[in-house]
Design an enzyme around this catalytic site. Sequence first.
Site: not given
Length: 604
Positions: A268-270
């Site tokens: 998730i995210s980066n």
Amino acid sequence: MLPSLLISLCLAACAVRPDPPQGALTQMQLSTPMRVTEHRGQDDLLSAGLGLSGLQSTSAPAFSDPAHPTPAELRRRALWSNWRGIADLSPTGGYGRLYGTLAPVPGREYTALATVPGARQPHRVLAQVPDHFDARRRCVVVAPSSGSRGIYGGIAVAAPWALPKGCAVAYTDKGGGSDYVDLDAGLGVGLDGMLAPLGTPGLAFAPQVPPGASGVAFKHAHSRDNPEADWGRHVQQAAAFALQALDAAFPAQAPFTFDNTRIIAVGISNGGGAVLRAAELEGDWLDAVVAGEPNVYAAQAPGSRPLYDFATEAALLMPCALLDLPAQALPQPPLRAQVEPAWRARCERLAALGLVDGADAMAQARDAHERLRASGWTDAALQAGAPSVGFDLWRAVAATYASAYGRYGVGEHPCGMSYAALDATQLAGLRPGWWAEGAGIPPGNGIGLRDPCAQGADPTLEGLRCLRALFTGEGEDAKRVQAGIAATAAGLPRAELPVLVVHGIDDGLIPPAFTSAPYVAAARAAGRRRIASWQVEHGEHFDAFLAFPDYGARYAPMLPYVYAALDRVSQVLDRTAPMPADARIPARGRGQGAVEAAQLPMPD
């Protein structure tokens, strides 16, 4: 949408280095010997024995000697910190009841340092191997850390789904992490999380230290590697490391290879951006990808913007623009009454500099709001972006990424920014826990961001203007940063690779309009048939924020949909279900009560 041929040519222009043979990947060389620890009884792989109640505690697991915590104590606190930083574990949040599990999983952990070709600094790799690993259905789930977190930064994303199923989990900090270095004391962090003098073999981060350097260094900002450009290879090396760990754990069933072991990447995210970068690498080593709220830059795809661009824009304009939204539209914290004076000061300074128009604060706020809307921000993203303004997250991100993209070392930041302890008298007590508690980007844990430009009623503005100019300007420093950003552009996923992207429509940190939506459209336009997008209504970026009552009332958690996406791609690989279709999911917040299943509908 661009025509298929044009978009394919645009993304194909991103340089992709050829991969080594799969056998070479499996037998990659490590920067340190493999460290093995066992976790059973009152310890386990998922929570170090803390369980849900222990992770819910607001008090961190204690160190028997605060000045000299043991590796086991550091690991326990790192798990506590990373779980709480990613998941909503509040009693009304539904974790462990409606989704996810923290039932103990005994097993072993294998840890080492690995280095991608050409990098100056290593990244941490870790494999969790459950005792009940299913050697008949060999499976590894690779989970790069969210944000810039340390090696356990992906545990809440992958382990609750994978470990109970008998899969191993591989992690990488992807060149970031919490291996902070105290430059004044000359102390870094070893493989086991313990402090050790600089110069000790096997440190997780050993920066070049110029004479007279002081303060704190950390890998994402000071490695001089631009780690984001190699995110995909970090994921690939973590998968290869897990295969080596399985060979060591089960020698009678060896060898474990990419040909005989299922590899699923999730983040998730980066971490979501990292698994999409892994998806573009050549070879059949990767079987499926789940990318949650991914920070991905699709280069020439319409609407795509790199994080540094929209983060520096938000850092400058959003404090002023939020004044134009009704007070009840913004989630709290931050408390509107407390931050409004600073936001008004930002409007006044922006107007004086000619960056917004308007005769008074409210007119200036309207203009800032209109400028952000014109550049692609939705009101939903602006509302969910309020905590990033209130917690000064945009500036922290921009300062770190400017240094990383330009490959600057200690003392070389193009805007003169640096990091140091906020209170030197407390440093000795905080430093032993940095590795376990740090989120990979200060401020936090007693470390502050020093800005030589800070002055006046709006002290952060001049530093932010410097950071923004590194994206919009033409000087030598700007060219270095811009070249680093260009190196992070994503290519197309491998043909026929199942890719499921999950993103909250209200995400205010990584808005889908700038990231996942252009990426998916570009991949589909280029003929990638096995890619799907789940758009989650009322989904924002930080599940952990849902523990704040106002956030929990407004927003739905994203982790249930990441776990469901893992279920779906696993079914695709088992050939028991087709590739999921695109879906807009009508999730909603829990209001004033506890999360109920009806608030988290799943796609058909």
